[in-house]
Every structure is written in structure tokens, then in C-alpha cells.
Design an enzyme around this catalytic site. Structure first.
Site, PDB file in Angstrom:
ATOM      1  N   HIS A  52     -12.689  -0.165   3.725  1.00 16.42           N
ATOM      2  CA  HIS A  52     -12.024   0.197   2.917  1.00 16.42           C
ATOM      3  C   HIS A  52     -11.142  -0.257   2.064  1.00 16.42           C
ATOM      4  O   HIS A  52     -11.674  -0.405   0.982  1.00 16.42           O
ATOM      5  CB  HIS A  52     -11.278   1.537   2.588  1.00 16.42           C
ATOM      6  CG  HIS A  52     -13.078   2.834   3.253  1.00 16.42           C
ATOM      7  ND1 HIS A  52     -14.467   3.397   2.505  1.00 16.42           N
ATOM      8  CD2 HIS A  52     -13.174   3.846   4.805  1.00 16.42           C
ATOM      9  CE1 HIS A  52     -14.116   4.268   3.371  1.00 16.42           C
ATOM     10  NE2 HIS A  52     -13.466   4.476   4.791  1.00 16.42           N
TER      11      HIS A  52
HETATM   12  O1  RIB Z   1     -10.967   7.288   2.082  1.00 14.18           O
HETATM   13  C1  RIB Z   1     -10.531   5.874   2.745  1.00 14.18           C
HETATM   14  C2  RIB Z   1      -9.352   6.032   2.795  1.00 14.18           C
HETATM   15  O2  RIB Z   1      -8.618   6.796   3.493  1.00 14.18           O
HETATM   16  C3  RIB Z   1      -9.061   4.091   3.571  1.00 14.18           C
HETATM   17  O3  RIB Z   1      -7.240   4.472   2.959  1.00 14.18           O
HETATM   18  C4  RIB Z   1      -7.995   4.449   5.064  1.00 14.18           C
HETATM   19  O4  RIB Z   1      -6.855   3.567   5.594  1.00 14.18           O
HETATM   20  C5  RIB Z   1      -8.140   5.887   4.286  1.00 14.18           C
HETATM   21  O5  RIB Z   1      -6.265   6.018   4.254  1.00 14.18           O
END
Ligand code: RIB
Ligand code: CA
Length: 402
Positions: free
Chosen positions: A295
């Protein structure tokens, strides 16, 4: 009556918090010793950093983060990207408590041998909610169980919100905030100094979703943890690029990626390989059919090479009062969703007087219309598609040094 009391109490708490943040940080800022101020000098002559209008550098960034397996990859990607001038790293509570996200951020700058970059500790809790972590996904230590030595490097004394404010004012129109965790630090900085929304070059976030959440059916984790902070950011006027689950769900780390990292013999690649190997193994043990999504690295890549993604203008706002939906990012656009109208030209978008509607007013409300804004004015560029292969070539190529 109880409902009204609850609503007014939350409003009172929110406004009190903002006032407390103002008072609290104002005191710390005056107490902060000078060496805690950002020490980064202007790029040295000959450094190939892209120039902003007026001769500054458009590659100045502040990374706000809650490391975090995918945060660690994003931080290492940034630390291996010579075109970036990382002015500060500001850890926040999120995936795991601040007592883990702070040392994890310090570990990453040590592994990359970039301890010249100031790390400024941020919020240990959301603005007005209890902290909900994601240890189920990132492990108790935040790195999926991968173990690294305790960091020797210390954080600077300046708190994160003050550091964000100080750096943006030091380099007007040059600094991009890259946020890959809950938005608490940025919201406090904006509450301290609202003008920075117009002095910052922009904000690239990993956060939100227009296609359902990951921690609830409605909310993506970063927005879910602190919806009030997210709403402050989306309504601040800062130019926002939203890299949400709509595209990050297409970035699963694979065995092949991990093998390429393991084959490269440098500290950054080896650290990423250890974290990646643990994360792939953990995902499989938890019954997932694909590897962990990168992500945060995708948000970092969106800044490094926007051609990896396709963007659409939206007006985004954040649900903060839903018992089941708090943290949902609502996207309004005249050319997407059920409306699907095609403007003749870009400029016609604004001409399309698509109202921004909230929920129907209750009988207790004095309002008679749900229209919150009578004209569509976008506040966010939302990533709606991604070239996953191009993304992983950048990520694995940079981390492995090949
Ligand atoms: O939903 C994904 C996000 O939430 C990313 O930033 C992961 O590290 C968590 O923080
Ligand atoms: Ca994160």
C-alpha cells in the site's frame, strides 16, 4: 437527549483538543532546543534535484508514517531514491503504538545509513478516539516479527507537528507531505498553523477507498484510525493525491519479488528481504491467497513516477459520525459513478452544478436540505488505475539496487 449530549460532548472534545494541541505544542516548540530544528541545507550545487518555479526543489518531502511492514518498504524506497530530499520523517501511532513506530522509523534510517534525516516523534493517539492498531497484520513489533537491533539514533526534540510546520515554512511551495499512516500529525500541524495548507506543495496519501474498506466494509485503515484528522486534511485546501485501496489492492508482494531482494547483497535489500519474507510467510499462514499489499510503497511511487497511476478529480469528504461507517471516504464526481456525465471540456466539470449532498436531515435538525455545497469543486486527485508491473520494477529495482 442523550444523542444530542453525545454529539455536543464530541464537538467540545474536538475543539478542546485542537486548543490543547495549540497550547501543548506551542510550549514544546519554545522549549525545543535549536538542534532539533530541521538541519537540511539547500541541495548542494550540481545535485540533480528537479527545480520548482522560483528555483526551489520540488523533491522536498516529509514522510509521515506508522511503520508497519509496508511503511518500511516505502521508507526504504524513499531512502534509495536520490531525487528525493527527505526533510523529515514523522512517525505516528497506527499499525502499532508510537513506542514501536518511532524506533522502527529510526531503524530504517540506520539501515539506509541516512541518520542525517531528522526523525520527529508524533501523536501517540488519534485526535478524539482510542487507538485501534493493526497488530493482526503487522505483528506486535510492527515489522511482522522481523527482528532488527535496537536503534542507536535518537529522535530530534521537536514534535512532529511543529517539525511539519517548520519545514513547510522554511521551504514555501516546495514541500510535499507523503502520508502513509493515520493523519493525526498532519491535522495537528494544520490546527497549529492553517496557512501551511497553502504553503505546502501538496500531500500524497496512502489512504481512503472508493471501493470498500479493509478494516470495515466502509473504511480503509489509515482513515478509520483517525477520521476527524482525515476530515481536517481533506477540508484544509491542501492539494491532495489519494492513493487508496482502489489501486493498492493490485500490489501484492510475491515470492519472486522476495527472491530478487534476497539475491541483492546490500543492507537495504537484505532488510527488505527479511521483512518481505516474514510478511509473505505470515500472509500464507493466515490463509491469504496473495501476498501482502505494498500500500504505502505505491503512494511513494506515485510521487516518484505519477505515470504508474491514472487519476480522476473528485470531491472527497470523510464520514466521522457513522457507527458502522466512520472513516469512509465519500467520492463525488460528475463524470464517475451513477452520474457518468461527460463534460465537453475539463472546465465544464466545475460548470456542472452537481451538488454535494449529505444525509437527509432528521426532524431534530433545523436544516431542510441535505445539500452541503451547491457546486462540484474537486479537492483530490484519486488514483483509479495502476500499472502494477511498472510499480514493482521501480520498487524492487530501487531496493535491490538493480
Ligand atoms: O490500509 C493500508 C494502510 O494501513 C497502510 O498504510 C498500512 O501500513 C496501514 O497503516
Ligand atoms: Ca502505513
Amino acid at each position: 437527549m442523550e444523542e444530542q449530549a453525545q454529539v455536543s460532548r464530541r464537538r467540545f472534545v474536538t475543539s478542546t483538543f485542537a486548543a490543547a494541541a495549540l497550547a501543548g505544542f506551542a510550549n514544546q516548540a519554545s522549549a525545543a532546543n535549536p538542534e532539533g530544528r530541521p538541519s537540511r541545507e539547500q541541495p548542494k550545487a550540481g545535485e540533480t534535484t528537479p527545480r520548482a518555479i522560483g528555483g526551489g526543489s520540488i523533491s522536498r518531502v516529509i514522510i509521515d508514517t506508522d511503520p508497519g511492514i509496508d511503511d518500511a518498504f516505502a521508507l526504504l524506497l524513499a531512502l534509495r531514491s536520490p531525487e528525493l530530499t527527505i526533510e523529515a520523517i514523522t512517525p505516528v501511532a497506527g499499525n502499532v503504538p508510537l513506542e514501536f513506530t518511532l524506533p522502527n522509523a529510526l531503524r530504517m534510517v540506520e539501515i539506509a545509513e541516512r541518520t542525517d534525516i531528522p526523525v520527529a516523534a508524533g501523536a501517540s493517539a488519534p485526535l478524539v478516539r482510542r487507538l485501534v492498531t493493526a497488530t493482526y497484520a503487522h505483528g506486535e513489533n510492527g515489522l511482522g516479527g522481523a527482528v532488527f537491533p535496537e536503534p542507536h539514533t535518537k529522535p530530534v526534540s521537536m514534535p512532529a507537528a511543529e517539525m511539519i510546520r517548520e519545514v513547510i515554512r522554511k521551504y514555501p511551495n516546495q514541500v510535499t507531505l507523503i502520508t502513509i499512516g493515520p493523519l493525526t500529525n498532519v491535522a495537528v500541524a494544520l490546527s497549529l498553523d492553517p496557512e501551511i495548507a497553502h504553503l505546502a506543495r501538496g500531500l500524497v496519501m496512502m489512504g481512503g477507498s472508493l471501493s470498500g474498506g479493509n478494516i470495515t466494509p466502509a473504511a480503509e485503515f489509515n482513515i478509520y484510525v483517525d477520521p476527524e484528522a482525515a476530515r481536517i486534511v481533506f477540508q484544509s485546501g491542501i492539494p491532495i493525491t489519494m492513493v487508496g485501496l482502489d489501486v493498492t489492492r493490485k500490489t501484492a508482494l510475491t515470492e519472486e519479488h522476495v527472491r530478487r531482494l534476497e539475491a541483492a547483497k546490500n543492507p537495504v535489500s537484505q532488510a527488505a528481504a527479511i521483512i518481505g519474507r516474514n510478511a509473505v510467510t505470515r500472509n500464507r499462514a493466515q490463509g491469504y491467497v496473495i501476498g501482502p499489499n505494498m500500500h504505502d510503497s505505491l503512494a511513494m511511487a506515485a510521487f516518484l513516477d505519477p505515470s504508474i497511476l491514472k487519476f480522476q478529480d473528485y470531491y472527497i469528504d470523510v464520514e466521522t459520525s457513522g457507527e458502522l461507517t466512520a472513516g469512509e471516504t465519500l467520492g463525488y464526481s460528475p463524470v464517475a459513478g451513477d452520474l457518468r456525465r461527460r463534460p465537453d471540456k475539463e472546465k465544464d466539470l466545475a460548470a456542472m452544478n452537481m451538488p454535494i449532498r449529505g444525509s437527509a436531515p432528521t426532524l431534530a435538525s433545523v436544516k431542510t436540505s441535505p445539500v452541503l455545497r451547491d457546486k462540484f469543486v474537486p479537492n483530490t486527485k484519486v488514483a483509479v488505475d495502476v500499472d502494477s508491473d511498472k510499480f514493482f520494477e521501480l520498487l524492487i529495482g530501487r531496493l535491490s539496487g538493480r
